[in-house]
Design an enzyme around this catalytic site. Structure first.
Site, short mmCIF file in Angstrom:
data_model
loop_
_atom_site.label_atom_id
_atom_site.label_comp_id
_atom_site.label_asym_id
_atom_site.label_seq_id
_atom_site.Cartn_x
_atom_site.Cartn_y
_atom_site.Cartn_z
N GLY A 10 0.71 -1.36 -0.05
CA GLY A 10 0.18 0.06 -0.08
C GLY A 10 0.89 1.26 -0.14
N THR A 124 4.74 1.52 6.54
CA THR A 124 3.45 1.28 6.76
C THR A 124 2.45 2.19 7.52
OG1 THR A 124 1.60 -0.17 7.50
CG2 THR A 124 3.72 -0.71 8.45
N ASP A 126 0.17 1.51 9.31
CA ASP A 126 -0.23 0.79 10.36
C ASP A 126 0.89 0.64 11.54
OD1 ASP A 126 -2.33 0.08 8.97
OD2 ASP A 126 -1.93 -2.07 8.45
N GLY A 169 -5.73 -0.56 10.33
CA GLY A 169 -5.10 -1.22 11.24
C GLY A 169 -5.63 -2.73 11.26
N GLU A 221 -10.03 -1.41 11.72
CA GLU A 221 -10.62 -2.19 10.93
C GLU A 221 -10.64 -3.77 11.16
OE1 GLU A 221 -8.94 -1.63 7.01
OE2 GLU A 221 -6.99 -2.30 7.76
N GLN A 279 -6.48 8.16 4.93
CA GLN A 279 -5.43 7.95 5.98
C GLN A 279 -4.01 7.94 5.17
OE1 GLN A 279 -6.84 5.18 9.40
NE2 GLN A 279 -8.05 5.14 7.41
N ARG A 280 -4.11 7.43 4.05
CA ARG A 280 -2.77 7.23 3.12
C ARG A 280 -2.56 8.16 2.55
NH1 ARG A 280 -3.57 0.75 1.73
NH2 ARG A 280 -3.38 1.56 -0.46
#
Ligand code: F6P
Length: 347
Positions: A10, A124, A126, A169, A221, A279-280
């Site tokens: 991602g 990431t 995350d 997440g 998530e 968010q990304r």
């Protein structure tokens, strides 16, 4: 020395800062750099281009990746290993730098075991890669999620509603936890802590009794609810949406499920917002640009020092490196001491 750079998995704010830093540091050392397009796919397609100081000029503040990305794994293709070795040999690259998340680090380790000289850079939003205090992208994502909580607050308060914010997440609730603390959430639900929906409703009721007719819940998530609460399959929850190219389950939808359950069980008007790819995207924070830059410079020093099969990492604000094998040995889940800090405010 020819270095091939690829971004895999991602996208994430700060990727371009890493690419820029690799090219700049390599230039200092007299190494050549090549951008491989669309992750590992670019190796198979032989799609790469030499990078110059000009190609990376003015990109430190750009989101996404100028190289493109994919979740393509050579080892999930027919004759993948042989094709990979053949294509790497044909490329003439002496070494690869793979900037990616946990799935990409697994691929990097397999490539290393197959004989490819490779270095990993952890990426990431995350923040779940083991062995590093932070991955770049996380700080930006937390700020975006925190801003979203602030915006939801106004509607929650004006309309006397419960607002559920679903953030990314999949295995670790770092974004939910950090944004929840920073945004003043009333409940934070993370994959590491199975939660009872009725306990969440108790918090909402206790707030209501104190005159707080609105609440904010942040849910990762990948969160789960205790089985006895979950009389419903993943499929019915619409959480299961097939698999991505790394073979991982695609997530998304737990926030709506939770909002519906809260409203059904408690009668509180409840709305869900899925923050998703917002968010990304966009401009990386200063922290992520600096971390990405430090990783990029260190990665080239690792090339210089023949430190292959290893990944850059941040430990107590120093950039170090660890083996890829260690980095993929487990996931970095949430520090439960920090979760306890968030819990103080669950009432
Ligand atoms: O790996 C980072 C991540 O942001 C996860 O939290 C999320 O599940 C996943 O990417 C979704 O990305 P995509 O839809 O691009 O595969």
């Amino acid at each position: 020395m020819k270095i091939g750079i690829l971004t895999s998995g991602g996208d994430c704010p700060g990727l371009n800062a890493v690419v820029r830093a690799i090219v700049r540091k390599a230039d200092h050392l007299g190494f050549e750099t090549f951008g491989i397009y669309n992750g590992w796919e670019g190796i198979f397609d032989e799609s790469y281009k030499q990078l110059t100081l000009d190609s990376v000029s003015g990109i430190i503040d750009r989101g996404g990746t100028i190289l493109g990305t994919s979740r393509f794994s050579p080892f999930m293709q027919e004759n993948g290993k042989d094709t990979l070795l053949h294509k790497v040999a044909r490329s003439g690259f002496d070494t690869l730098i793979c900037i990616g998340g946990e799935g990409s680090m697994h691929v990097a380790q397999l490539a290393y075991e197959a004989g490819v000289k490779i270095i990993g850079v952890p990426k990431t939003i995350d923040n779940d890669i083991y062995g590093t205090d932070y991955t770049f992208g996380f700080d930006t994502a937390v700020q975006i999620a925190t801003d979203a909580i602030g915006r939801l607050h106004t509607t929650a308060e004006s309309h006397h509603r419960v607002m559920v914010l679903e953030v990314m997440g999949r295995n670790a609730g770092w974004i939910a936890l950090y944004s929840g603390i920073a945004g003043g959430a009333d409940v934070v639900i993370i994959p590491e802590k199975k939660t009872k929906i009725n306990d969440v409703i108790e918090v909402l009721k206790s707030r209501y009794r104190r005159g707080k007719a609105f609440s904010i819940i942040v849910v990762a998530e990948g969160a789960h609810f205790l089985e006895d609460e979950m009389k419903i399959s993943d499929d019915e929850m619409k959480v299961y949406k097939g698999k991505d190219d790394f073979g991982r389950i695609r997530l998304g939808g737990i926030g709506q499920f939770l909002a519906d359950e809260i409203e059904r069980r408690s009668g509180f008007t409840t709305r869900a917002t899925i923050l998703g790819y917002v968010q990304r995207g966009g401009v990386p924070s200063a922290f992520d640009r600096i971390l990405g830059t430090r990783y990029g410079v260190h990665a080239v020093e690792m090339v210089r020092d023949d430190k292959f099969g290893r990944m850059c990492a941040l430990k107590s604000n120093k950039i170090i490196d660890i083996t890829l094998a260690e980095a993929i040995s487990q996931l970095k889940t949430v520090d439960l001491d920090i979760y306890e800090v968030a819990q103080v405010f669950f009432k």
